[in-house]
Scaffold this active site. Structure first.
Site, PDB file in Angstrom:
ATOM      1  N   LYS A 189     -20.533  21.089 -21.612  1.00 11.66           N
ATOM      2  CA  LYS A 189     -19.804  21.747 -23.118  1.00 11.66           C
ATOM      3  C   LYS A 189     -18.194  21.955 -22.260  1.00 11.66           C
ATOM      4  CE  LYS A 189     -18.875  26.393 -25.023  1.00 11.66           C
ATOM      5  NZ  LYS A 189     -19.543  27.661 -25.543  1.00 11.66           N
ATOM      6  N   GLU A 238     -14.793  39.999 -28.816  1.00 11.40           N
ATOM      7  CA  GLU A 238     -16.305  39.313 -27.470  1.00 11.40           C
ATOM      8  C   GLU A 238     -15.552  40.398 -26.384  1.00 11.40           C
ATOM      9  OE1 GLU A 238     -16.009  35.933 -26.793  1.00 11.40           O
ATOM     10  OE2 GLU A 238     -16.861  35.371 -24.651  1.00 11.40           O
ATOM     11  N   GLU A 282     -25.725  25.284 -26.597  1.00 10.20           N
ATOM     12  CA  GLU A 282     -24.133  26.438 -26.070  1.00 10.20           C
ATOM     13  C   GLU A 282     -24.176  27.940 -25.616  1.00 10.20           C
ATOM     14  OE1 GLU A 282     -21.191  25.206 -28.824  1.00 10.20           O
ATOM     15  OE2 GLU A 282     -20.200  26.448 -28.626  1.00 10.20           O
ATOM     16  N   GLU A 417     -13.088  25.323 -38.051  1.00 10.99           N
ATOM     17  CA  GLU A 417     -13.768  26.436 -37.126  1.00 10.99           C
ATOM     18  C   GLU A 417     -12.974  26.614 -36.465  1.00 10.99           C
ATOM     19  OE1 GLU A 417     -17.443  25.639 -34.343  1.00 10.99           O
ATOM     20  OE2 GLU A 417     -16.573  27.245 -32.998  1.00 10.99           O
TER      21      GLU A 417
HETATM   22  C1  LIG Z   1     -12.681  30.084 -28.270  1.00  7.38           C
HETATM   23  C2  LIG Z   1     -12.464  30.894 -29.352  1.00  7.38           C
HETATM   24  O1  LIG Z   1     -14.011  31.652 -29.433  1.00  7.38           O
HETATM   25  C3  LIG Z   1     -14.668  31.430 -28.323  1.00  7.38           C
HETATM   26  C4  LIG Z   1     -15.831  30.618 -29.303  1.00  7.38           C
HETATM   27  C5  LIG Z   1     -16.789  30.630 -29.894  1.00  7.38           C
HETATM   28  C6  LIG Z   1     -17.609  29.459 -29.996  1.00  7.38           C
HETATM   29  O2  LIG Z   1     -17.369  28.415 -29.682  1.00  7.38           O
HETATM   30  O3  LIG Z   1     -18.687  29.630 -31.455  1.00  7.38           O
HETATM   31  C7  LIG Z   1     -17.142  31.650 -29.949  1.00  7.38           C
HETATM   32  C8  LIG Z   1     -16.788  32.585 -30.277  1.00  7.38           C
HETATM   33  C9  LIG Z   1     -16.396  32.732 -28.754  1.00  7.38           C
HETATM   34  O4  LIG Z   1     -16.145  33.033 -27.645  1.00  7.38           O
HETATM   35  C10 LIG Z   1     -12.106  32.052 -29.638  1.00  7.38           C
HETATM   36  O5  LIG Z   1     -11.707  32.047 -30.621  1.00  7.38           O
HETATM   37  O6  LIG Z   1     -10.875  30.690 -30.255  1.00  7.38           O
END
Ligand SMILES: C=C(O[C@@H]1C=C(C(=O)O)C=C[C@H]1O)C(=O)O
Length: 436
Positions: A189, A238, A282, A417
């Site tokens: 990943k 987070e 993931e 996203e």
């Molecule tokens: C990298 C980011 O978010 C991260 C990535 C995520 C994912 O890939 O699903 C979810 C939450 C965070 O740990 C960001 O907000 O820039």
């Protein structure tokens, strides 16, 4: 001062008093020097202005040295409620100009506001040859920020231009390239991010943007840190490592879905995310990494067997809250150094994923996806992963958002996203409907 003169070395002055609440975003915005603003998800607020001490390092390996400095403060009788703030970049090889890879500071004036009241503490190192006037001079601008004229609330924007780095199209091509690389087996990943730069006609109103972040993100940690080159701010969900009374809390947060317009649509998105084996894998990689990293310092680890849903205003995630007992109270500093960057913001395995990012992202992540937070002299701490954030200088702000890419990721879905994630900062900047 007499004490320092007699002992011949630096003594610490730290005095606290109860004060009434105030609009701390306004006080923060008015202060031109080093400033720290942090509101925890639980509502506690920490405002730090001016510098009693600072530490700058070129890489994360120095974090454990902080315990020695904190011990000295404790030995000098400094209150356990006094805190040290700061953070670090995502990688020591991806810095913004003027932002060290690691920067920690002991603010000279500290305001802590909790449910039980508001407390102001002044912390000063007193040198043996200290002259009282110097201290008045250092504190003067802080009191000016406290008392400064209150201004009418100012609206933000709209931006006069914006630029995505790479372009939306090129970013999708990078996602496809990363997915192909993963299918070849080199990585499991990698988290690829975008940088979106907005330029405004006027200097950005910090107080308004902070107030928007606070109002719109009650469950996140809203933060701002002012360095010599602008302000880094955001509202992140987070937790990297939070310590309270010897209990450590952290989380796996990975796997994302949009929020629906109706409860039914919202639940449909959540269900699809829960059932997706790619997202489950993931998420699991993040949880495994955290468990392994905590092993030397934390016992009695407790975590749910299945991830829980975490719903935020612009996005929902899979979330595994993790808690345990810190074996030795002092261990928070090495834990922070060891935990980040997690696979949630880098990828898995971490080290080759970071290298991939450094070689393929056409911008510097700086402190985005790095760490921001505080630790008290008494050992409590709250260190966050610096997501949903931006770096603001005068008329310009650079926003960042990234997504975990796996072998079967769909570039267009990942682009969307990243848009929902950018919306945290875009809403605070009053950019209607986000940028498409
Ligand atoms: C990298 C980011 O978010 C991260 C990535 C995520 C994912 O890939 O699903 C979810 C939450 C965070 O740990 C960001 O907000 O820039």
């Amino acid at each position: 001062m007499n004490r320092a003169r007699k002992s011949g070395h630096i003594e610490w002055f730290a005095k606290s008093l109860a004060i009434p609440p105030a609009r701390w975003s306004a006080v923060y915005a008015r202060f031109p020097g080093f400033g720290w603003f942090f509101r925890s998800p639980g509502g506690d607020l920490r405002l730090g202005l001016g510098l009693a001490r600072e530490w700058q390092w070129a890489d994360r390996s120095h974090w454990p040295r902080m315990e020695e400095y904190v011990r000295r403060l404790r030995d000098a009788g400094v209150s356990h409620d006094v805190w040290i703030v700061g953070g670090q970049a995502f990688s020591a090889q991806s810095n913004w100009p003027g932002w060290p890879a690691v920067y920690l500071a002991l603010p000279m004036v500290q305001v802590t506001e909790t449910k039980t009241g508001t407390q102001l503490t002044v912390v000063l190192p007193i040198a043996p040859d200290a002259v009282p006037e110097t201290y008045h001079r250092r504190l003067e601008p802080v009191w000016q920020a406290f008392l400064g004229p209150s201004e009418e609330p100012v609206a933000v924007g709209p931006p006069s231009s914006w630029e995505s780095q790479p372009s939306r199209y090129d970013w999708m091509a990078k996602v496809a390239e990363a997915a192909a690389h993963i299918r070849q087996g080199a990585l499991q990943k990698v988290v690829l991010a975008r940088e979106v730069t907005l330029t405004f006609g006027d200097a950005l109103p910090l107080e308004t943007i902070l107030e928007n972040l606070l109002a719109q993100n009650p469950d996140a940690a809203s933060f701002a840190i002012r360095g010599p080159e602008g302000v880094f701010l955001g509202a992140t969900p987070e937790i990297l490592a939070r310590a309270h009374g010897g209990v450590l809390e952290t989380m796996g947060l990975a796997g994302s879905a949009p929020r629906g317009l109706t409860p039914e649509e919202d639940a449909r998105y959540a269900e699809a995310m829960r059932r997706d084996p790619k997202i489950a894998a993931e998420h699991q990689a993040v949880v495994t990494h955290i468990r392994e990293a905590l092993q030397p310092w934390v016992s009695d680890l407790q975590l749910p067997a299945e991830p829980i849903l975490k719903k935020l205003p612009t996005v929902q995630h899979l979330w595994t809250p993790i808690r345990g007992r810190i074996d030795e109270e002092a261990a928070i500093w090495p834990i922070v150094a060891e935990l980040g960057p997690t696979p949630a913001v880098a990828g898995y395995p971490v080290s080759p994923a970071v290298n991939y990012i450094l070689n393929h992202e056409p911008f510097q992540r700086g402190w985005y996806a790095g760490t921001v937070g505080w630790s008290s002299v008494g050992g409590d701490a709250e260190w966050m992963v610096a997501l949903r954030s931006g770096w603001m200088r005068d008329h310009r702000i650079r926003l960042y958002a990234g997504c975990g890419i796996m072998g079967d990721s769909d570039p267009e879905a990942e682009l969307h996203e990243s848009d929902w994630k950018l919306n945290t900062m875009l809403s605070a900047l009053e950019v209607e409907g986000g940028l498409k």
